[in-house]
Design an enzyme around this catalytic site. Sequence first.
Site, PDB file in Angstrom:
ATOM      1  N   ARG A  64      19.238   0.076   9.751  1.00  0.00           N
ATOM      2  CA  ARG A  64      17.886   0.636   9.898  1.00  0.00           C
ATOM      3  C   ARG A  64      17.274   0.175  11.208  1.00  0.00           C
ATOM      4  O   ARG A  64      17.418  -0.990  11.580  1.00  0.00           O
ATOM      5  CB  ARG A  64      17.010   0.142   8.741  1.00  0.00           C
ATOM      6  CG  ARG A  64      16.984   1.060   7.551  1.00  0.00           C
ATOM      7  CD  ARG A  64      16.332   0.432   6.351  1.00  0.00           C
ATOM      8  NE  ARG A  64      14.982  -0.092   6.589  1.00  0.00           N
ATOM      9  CZ  ARG A  64      14.189  -0.545   5.620  1.00  0.00           C
ATOM     10  NH1 ARG A  64      14.600  -0.543   4.371  1.00  0.00           N
ATOM     11  NH2 ARG A  64      12.994  -1.001   5.895  1.00  0.00           N
ATOM     12  N   ARG A  79       0.996  -1.300  -1.484  1.00  0.00           N
ATOM     13  CA  ARG A  79       1.226  -2.388  -0.528  1.00  0.00           C
ATOM     14  C   ARG A  79      -0.074  -2.921   0.047  1.00  0.00           C
ATOM     15  O   ARG A  79      -0.045  -3.823   0.875  1.00  0.00           O
ATOM     16  CB  ARG A  79       2.072  -1.839   0.626  1.00  0.00           C
ATOM     17  CG  ARG A  79       3.504  -2.276   0.628  1.00  0.00           C
ATOM     18  CD  ARG A  79       4.151  -1.625   1.815  1.00  0.00           C
ATOM     19  NE  ARG A  79       5.322  -2.288   2.250  1.00  0.00           N
ATOM     20  CZ  ARG A  79       6.555  -1.814   2.036  1.00  0.00           C
ATOM     21  NH1 ARG A  79       6.750  -0.712   1.358  1.00  0.00           N
ATOM     22  NH2 ARG A  79       7.578  -2.454   2.530  1.00  0.00           N
ATOM     23  N   LYS A  83      14.136  -5.145  -3.850  1.00  0.00           N
ATOM     24  CA  LYS A  83      13.367  -4.200  -4.693  1.00  0.00           C
ATOM     25  C   LYS A  83      14.156  -2.924  -4.937  1.00  0.00           C
ATOM     26  O   LYS A  83      14.250  -2.438  -6.056  1.00  0.00           O
ATOM     27  CB  LYS A  83      12.030  -3.800  -4.022  1.00  0.00           C
ATOM     28  CG  LYS A  83      11.070  -4.926  -3.780  1.00  0.00           C
ATOM     29  CD  LYS A  83       9.761  -4.411  -3.197  1.00  0.00           C
ATOM     30  CE  LYS A  83       9.829  -3.839  -1.798  1.00  0.00           C
ATOM     31  NZ  LYS A  83      10.165  -4.806  -0.746  1.00  0.00           N
ATOM     32  N   ARG A 114       7.314  -7.687   9.675  1.00  0.00           N
ATOM     33  CA  ARG A 114       7.127  -7.109   8.333  1.00  0.00           C
ATOM     34  C   ARG A 114       6.822  -8.209   7.301  1.00  0.00           C
ATOM     35  O   ARG A 114       6.019  -8.018   6.400  1.00  0.00           O
ATOM     36  CB  ARG A 114       8.371  -6.310   7.927  1.00  0.00           C
ATOM     37  CG  ARG A 114       8.320  -4.892   8.503  1.00  0.00           C
ATOM     38  CD  ARG A 114       9.661  -4.215   8.594  1.00  0.00           C
ATOM     39  NE  ARG A 114      10.436  -4.240   7.384  1.00  0.00           N
ATOM     40  CZ  ARG A 114      11.771  -4.242   7.344  1.00  0.00           C
ATOM     41  NH1 ARG A 114      12.455  -4.212   8.478  1.00  0.00           N
ATOM     42  NH2 ARG A 114      12.410  -4.236   6.216  1.00  0.00           N
ATOM     43  N   ARG A 143      21.588  -5.849   6.159  1.00  0.00           N
ATOM     44  CA  ARG A 143      21.567  -4.559   5.448  1.00  0.00           C
ATOM     45  C   ARG A 143      22.320  -3.466   6.222  1.00  0.00           C
ATOM     46  O   ARG A 143      22.140  -3.325   7.424  1.00  0.00           O
ATOM     47  CB  ARG A 143      20.113  -4.100   5.318  1.00  0.00           C
ATOM     48  CG  ARG A 143      19.632  -4.237   3.936  1.00  0.00           C
ATOM     49  CD  ARG A 143      18.358  -3.617   3.585  1.00  0.00           C
ATOM     50  NE  ARG A 143      17.218  -3.726   4.458  1.00  0.00           N
ATOM     51  CZ  ARG A 143      15.986  -3.877   4.006  1.00  0.00           C
ATOM     52  NH1 ARG A 143      15.750  -3.954   2.721  1.00  0.00           N
ATOM     53  NH2 ARG A 143      14.973  -3.933   4.826  1.00  0.00           N
TER      54      ARG A 143
HETATM   55  N1  LIG Z   1       3.026   1.711   0.639  1.00  0.00           N
HETATM   56  C1  LIG Z   1       3.168   1.739   1.975  1.00  0.00           C
HETATM   57  N2  LIG Z   1       2.100   1.653   2.785  1.00  0.00           N
HETATM   58  C2  LIG Z   1       2.215   1.709   4.124  1.00  0.00           C
HETATM   59  N3  LIG Z   1       3.390   1.819   4.759  1.00  0.00           N
HETATM   60  C3  LIG Z   1       4.518   1.903   4.005  1.00  0.00           C
HETATM   61  C4  LIG Z   1       4.458   1.882   2.578  1.00  0.00           C
HETATM   62  N4  LIG Z   1       5.719   2.000   2.098  1.00  0.00           N
HETATM   63  C5  LIG Z   1       6.526   2.089   3.164  1.00  0.00           C
HETATM   64  N5  LIG Z   1       5.810   2.018   4.325  1.00  0.00           N
HETATM   65  C6  LIG Z   1       6.342   2.064   5.696  1.00  0.00           C
HETATM   66  O1  LIG Z   1       7.755   2.233   5.650  1.00  0.00           O
HETATM   67  C7  LIG Z   1       8.425   1.067   6.159  1.00  0.00           C
HETATM   68  C8  LIG Z   1       9.709   0.837   5.397  1.00  0.00           C
HETATM   69  O2  LIG Z   1       9.388   0.602   4.032  1.00  0.00           O
HETATM   70  P1  LIG Z   1      10.420  -0.157   3.065  1.00  0.00           P
HETATM   71  O3  LIG Z   1      11.760   0.472   3.163  1.00  0.00           O
HETATM   72  O4  LIG Z   1       9.793  -0.229   1.721  1.00  0.00           O
HETATM   73  O5  LIG Z   1      10.478  -1.584   3.765  1.00  0.00           O
HETATM   74  P2  LIG Z   1      10.806  -3.076   3.302  1.00  0.00           P
HETATM   75  O6  LIG Z   1      12.284  -3.219   3.446  1.00  0.00           O
HETATM   76  O7  LIG Z   1      10.050  -3.856   4.361  1.00  0.00           O
HETATM   77  O8  LIG Z   1      10.316  -3.350   1.919  1.00  0.00           O
HETATM   78  C9  LIG Z   1       7.387  -0.045   6.083  1.00  0.00           C
HETATM   79  O9  LIG Z   1       7.629  -1.095   6.997  1.00  0.00           O
HETATM   80  C10 LIG Z   1       6.113   0.721   6.417  1.00  0.00           C
HETATM   81  O10 LIG Z   1       6.011   0.987   7.794  1.00  0.00           O
END
Ligand SMILES: Nc1ncnc2c1ncn2[C@@H]1O[C@H](COP(=O)(O)OP(=O)(O)O)[C@@H](O)[C@H]1O
Length: 305
Positions: free
Chosen positions: A240, A162, A85, A251, A196
Amino acid sequence: MAVLNRLISRSRGCSAIILSSYPYSHSIRSFCFKSCESSGINFPPVVPSPSSTITPASPGPSVIPTAREGRNVQWVFLGCPGVGKGTYAARLSTLLGVPHISTGDLVRHELSSQGPLSSQLAEIVNQGKLLSDEIIINLLSKRLEAGEANGETGFILDGFPRTIRQAEILEGVTDIDLVINLKLREEALLAKCLGRRICSECGGNYNVACIDIKGEDGSPQMQMPPLLPPPNCESKLITRSDDTEEVVKERLRVYNEMSRPVEEFYRRRGKLLEFDLPGGIPESWPRLLQALNLDDNDNKESLAA
Ligand SMILES: Nc1ncnc2c1ncn2[C@@H]1O[C@H](COP(=O)(O)OP(=O)(O)O)[C@@H](O)[C@H]1O
């Protein structure tokens, strides 16, 4: 005030919580850019090409809406952790001249600021769980409000919404034009997350995973070469803290439970464009542009150079 009223009527059950416990409730208005002048380029309506998969049961947009009068595009990226994404949202943001707003980046920025909430947030993020809707809306509202003050009239959202509740709240305050649902074979997702790497100095995103999935049971072979850093970033790469096998699996589980229904939410509204990534960036980027009927002349020129 009008936006808050709309929130109350459209998101019953959500708004009560938000309005009572959300410390920056006034900034929810920043979700709505409708009163702003357009500061970006206006693009013609986009017709999806046949290479994109649009769910037949409930057709996606027949003409992909882009900029509207008075504002720039407001698009959302959905997809599992590791699907890419961030990569494709960042590229489209450069191409369309709108900010790429990643709630994951906003969360990581908050964590690194060592603010009063950061240790609490770190615990949740490092378990692979979602933060509460209030916390995330608070962070996003502040970012949108700052952008609005700088004349931003559009965005590409990555990582939000989400949950169904987040989607209802967003839909209650603005009319998202398009939702791109990126899809990648499950075997590749875990490997991509574990591969990553981020440059601790410039923030560049790389991936050391070399994915080569053999074609079996009718599914084609898939190859995704690593995206290696330039030599000056090589010694500064970090991983990360939530990209461990255990946390990534959690996740992915949380995505299926909490975020998968958001796909259906937008599918029912005819806004969902499903896009199956055929491989790495060199194969996928042109196909995505084709699906969106967009042209990346700069990229073509640099490939030809
Ligand atoms: N819209 C959201 N609602 C709740 N938690 C979020 C949201 N966006 C990000 N987070 C938190 O930040 C973390 C990292 O997000 P992100 O970098 O988008 O992860 P991913 O690589 O899993 O898509 C998520 O695992 C969650 O804990």
